[in-house]
Design a protein around this motif. Structure first.
Motif, PDB file in Angstrom:
ATOM      1  N   VAL A 199       0.868  -1.176   0.000  1.00 45.67           N
ATOM      2  CA  VAL A 199       0.000   0.000   0.000  1.00 45.67           C
ATOM      3  C   VAL A 199       0.901   1.221   0.000  1.00 45.67           C
ATOM      4  CG1 VAL A 199      -1.579   1.398   1.392  1.00 45.67           C
ATOM      5  CG2 VAL A 199      -1.998  -1.048   1.122  1.00 45.67           C
ATOM      6  N   LEU A 200       0.595   2.163  -0.868  1.00 48.42           N
ATOM      7  CA  LEU A 200       1.261   3.463  -0.826  1.00 48.42           C
ATOM      8  C   LEU A 200       0.231   4.474  -0.337  1.00 48.42           C
ATOM      9  CD1 LEU A 200       3.700   5.262  -1.277  1.00 48.42           C
ATOM     10  CD2 LEU A 200       2.951   5.594  -3.641  1.00 48.42           C
ATOM     11  N   LEU A 201       0.461   4.971   0.865  1.00 43.62           N
ATOM     12  CA  LEU A 201      -0.463   5.887   1.504  1.00 43.62           C
ATOM     13  C   LEU A 201       0.134   7.281   1.563  1.00 43.62           C
ATOM     14  CD1 LEU A 201      -3.047   6.408   3.258  1.00 43.62           C
ATOM     15  CD2 LEU A 201      -1.625   5.847   5.244  1.00 43.62           C
ATOM     16  N   GLY A 202      -0.600   8.274   1.064  1.00 38.56           N
ATOM     17  CA  GLY A 202      -0.243   9.668   1.266  1.00 38.56           C
ATOM     18  C   GLY A 202      -1.217  10.252   2.270  1.00 38.56           C
ATOM     19  N   GLU A 203      -0.744  10.610   3.451  1.00 33.80           N
ATOM     20  CA  GLU A 203      -1.651  10.973   4.542  1.00 33.80           C
ATOM     21  C   GLU A 203      -1.161  12.228   5.267  1.00 33.80           C
ATOM     22  OE1 GLU A 203      -5.026  10.555   6.951  1.00 33.80           O
ATOM     23  OE2 GLU A 203      -4.459   9.608   5.056  1.00 33.80           O
ATOM     24  N   GLY A 204      -2.101  13.103   5.579  1.00 34.22           N
ATOM     25  CA  GLY A 204      -1.760  14.304   6.308  1.00 34.22           C
ATOM     26  C   GLY A 204      -1.375  14.015   7.745  1.00 34.22           C
ATOM     27  N   PHE A 205      -0.512  14.858   8.290  1.00 35.44           N
ATOM     28  CA  PHE A 205      -0.127  14.766   9.697  1.00 35.44           C
ATOM     29  C   PHE A 205       0.282  16.165  10.156  1.00 35.44           C
ATOM     30  CE2 PHE A 205       3.895  14.555   7.536  1.00 35.44           C
ATOM     31  CZ  PHE A 205       4.818  15.130   8.395  1.00 35.44           C
ATOM     32  N   TRP A 206       0.270  16.371  11.453  1.00 36.36           N
ATOM     33  CA  TRP A 206       0.720  17.653  11.997  1.00 36.36           C
ATOM     34  C   TRP A 206       2.227  17.646  12.157  1.00 36.36           C
ATOM     35  CZ3 TRP A 206      -2.826  20.801  11.031  1.00 36.36           C
ATOM     36  CH2 TRP A 206      -4.155  20.670  11.403  1.00 36.36           C
ATOM     37  N   GLU A 207       2.888  18.598  11.503  1.00 35.35           N
ATOM     38  CA  GLU A 207       4.317  18.799  11.738  1.00 35.35           C
ATOM     39  C   GLU A 207       4.546  19.240  13.180  1.00 35.35           C
ATOM     40  OE1 GLU A 207       6.818  18.352   9.660  1.00 35.35           O
ATOM     41  OE2 GLU A 207       6.084  18.578   7.596  1.00 35.35           O
ATOM     42  N   ARG A 208       3.627  20.016  13.700  1.00 36.20           N
ATOM     43  CA  ARG A 208       3.577  20.405  15.114  1.00 36.20           C
ATOM     44  C   ARG A 208       2.120  20.679  15.444  1.00 36.20           C
ATOM     45  NH1 ARG A 208       2.335  25.652  15.258  1.00 36.20           N
ATOM     46  NH2 ARG A 208       3.121  27.066  13.635  1.00 36.20           N
ATOM     47  N   THR A 209       1.797  20.673  16.712  1.00 35.41           N
ATOM     48  CA  THR A 209       0.416  20.905  17.112  1.00 35.41           C
ATOM     49  C   THR A 209       0.019  22.342  16.781  1.00 35.41           C
ATOM     50  OG1 THR A 209       0.639  19.328  18.926  1.00 35.41           O
ATOM     51  CG2 THR A 209      -1.225  20.854  19.019  1.00 35.41           C
ATOM     52  N   PRO A 210      -1.030  22.536  16.000  1.00 36.67           N
ATOM     53  CA  PRO A 210      -1.443  23.899  15.650  1.00 36.67           C
ATOM     54  C   PRO A 210      -2.070  24.613  16.845  1.00 36.67           C
ATOM     55  CG  PRO A 210      -3.008  22.303  14.789  1.00 36.67           C
ATOM     56  CD  PRO A 210      -1.877  21.512  15.364  1.00 36.67           C
ATOM     57  N   THR A 211      -1.921  25.917  16.849  1.00 35.09           N
ATOM     58  CA  THR A 211      -2.547  26.726  17.890  1.00 35.09           C
ATOM     59  C   THR A 211      -4.028  26.926  17.546  1.00 35.09           C
ATOM     60  OG1 THR A 211      -2.098  28.822  16.772  1.00 35.09           O
ATOM     61  CG2 THR A 211      -0.365  27.944  18.222  1.00 35.09           C
ATOM     62  N   GLU A 212      -4.788  27.407  18.536  1.00 37.60           N
ATOM     63  CA  GLU A 212      -6.200  27.695  18.287  1.00 37.60           C
ATOM     64  C   GLU A 212      -6.348  28.763  17.204  1.00 37.60           C
ATOM     65  OE1 GLU A 212      -8.922  26.187  19.368  1.00 37.60           O
ATOM     66  OE2 GLU A 212      -7.604  24.721  20.335  1.00 37.60           O
TER      67      GLU A 212
END
Length: 255
Positions: free
Chosen positions: A143-156
């Motif tokens: 499976v080749l998955l392209g998936e979003g992730f947080w590089e760092r936790t975003p602020t509000e």
């Protein structure tokens, strides 16, 4: 952005892939997954299927099925497949990825389309999508998955400037994403992430056709609405730039 109703510019003609994916990275990914000698390829949320068609070119014995709900993208894929002499080896289906009868395949591509695999809301949908992918791939396949992730936790404040309803729970960090892949029945063969140049190429290309059209047609009845959508998307991009990442994971089904 919904630009299909705008008369004038071609849709997303500046984009080769509908992902932040450079030619160099795409070449490496194609070489890796085609090297496993797949006979069957399934592309979930294929768009116009550029990556799938490159895999088929690199694996001459393989056939492919691309699934998407965007008729315009699928039509583009069929045209380009015919131009490349692939029309007998690839099929583009306008249907939901949750419909029965898909797979299993030796190679399953899911590049930025995991949301199509599960109706479950974040954050649970990531694991559910990974489990669905495990059911779509043959043992010994990839499976080749392209998936979003947080590089760092975003602020509000950053979340408020992203897409409507954006929340920290929309994505995981990279380590958690890999752990979820293992939980779903995979082992990660390769992990890589899009760089800033790839994101800038993608986001600029996403808007470029409309920006040029707008400059040439400032008095068009659709100009004001087009300008508003472009400004809104650019503001969102500038908010998640450097915060939202995308990982490209080559996953091996665990036995």
């Amino acid at each position: 952005m919904t630009d299909t109703e705008i008369d004038g510019p071609p849709r997303l003609s500046r984009l080769t892939f509908h992902n932040p994916l450079s030619e160099a990275r795409a070449e490496r990914l194609v070489r890796r997954v085609a090297g496993n000698a797949p006979s069957t390829v399934l592309d979930i949320g294929c768009g116009w299927g550029e990556f799938m068609m490159r895999v088929l070119a690199a694996a001459p014995g393989a056939t492919g099925v691309g699934v998407d709900i965007n008729a315009e993208d699928l039509a583009r894929g069929r045209r380009e497949a015919a131009e490349r002499g692939l029309e007998g080896r690839v099929e583009f289906l306008e249907k939901s990825a949750q419909d029965a009868g898909l797979g299993p395949a030796d190679l399953v591509l899911c590049l930025g389309s995991s949301q199509a695999l599960s109706p479950v809301a974040p954050p649970e949908f990531t694991l559910e999508a990974l489990r669905a992918l495990r059911g779509l791939v043959n043992d010994g396949g990839r499976v080749l998955l392209g998936e979003g992730f947080w590089e760092r936790t975003p602020t509000e404040r950053e979340l408020a400037g992203m897409w409507p309803g954006a929340a920290v729970s929309d994505h995981h960090d990279l380590a958690t994403l890999l752990d979820l892949a293992v939980t779903a029945g995979f082992r990660p063969e390769w992990t890589e992430t899009a760089n800033l140049d790839e994101w800038e190429e993608f986001e600029s290309g996403y808007q470029a056709d409309l920006e040029v059209w707008l400059a040439q047609n400032p008095g068009h009845p659709s100009a004001a609405g087009t300008r508003e959508r472009l400004d809104r998307h650019r503001a969102q991009w500038m908010t998640y730039r450097g915060v939202l990442g995308i990982a490209y994971l080559t996953l091996i089904p665990a036995q």
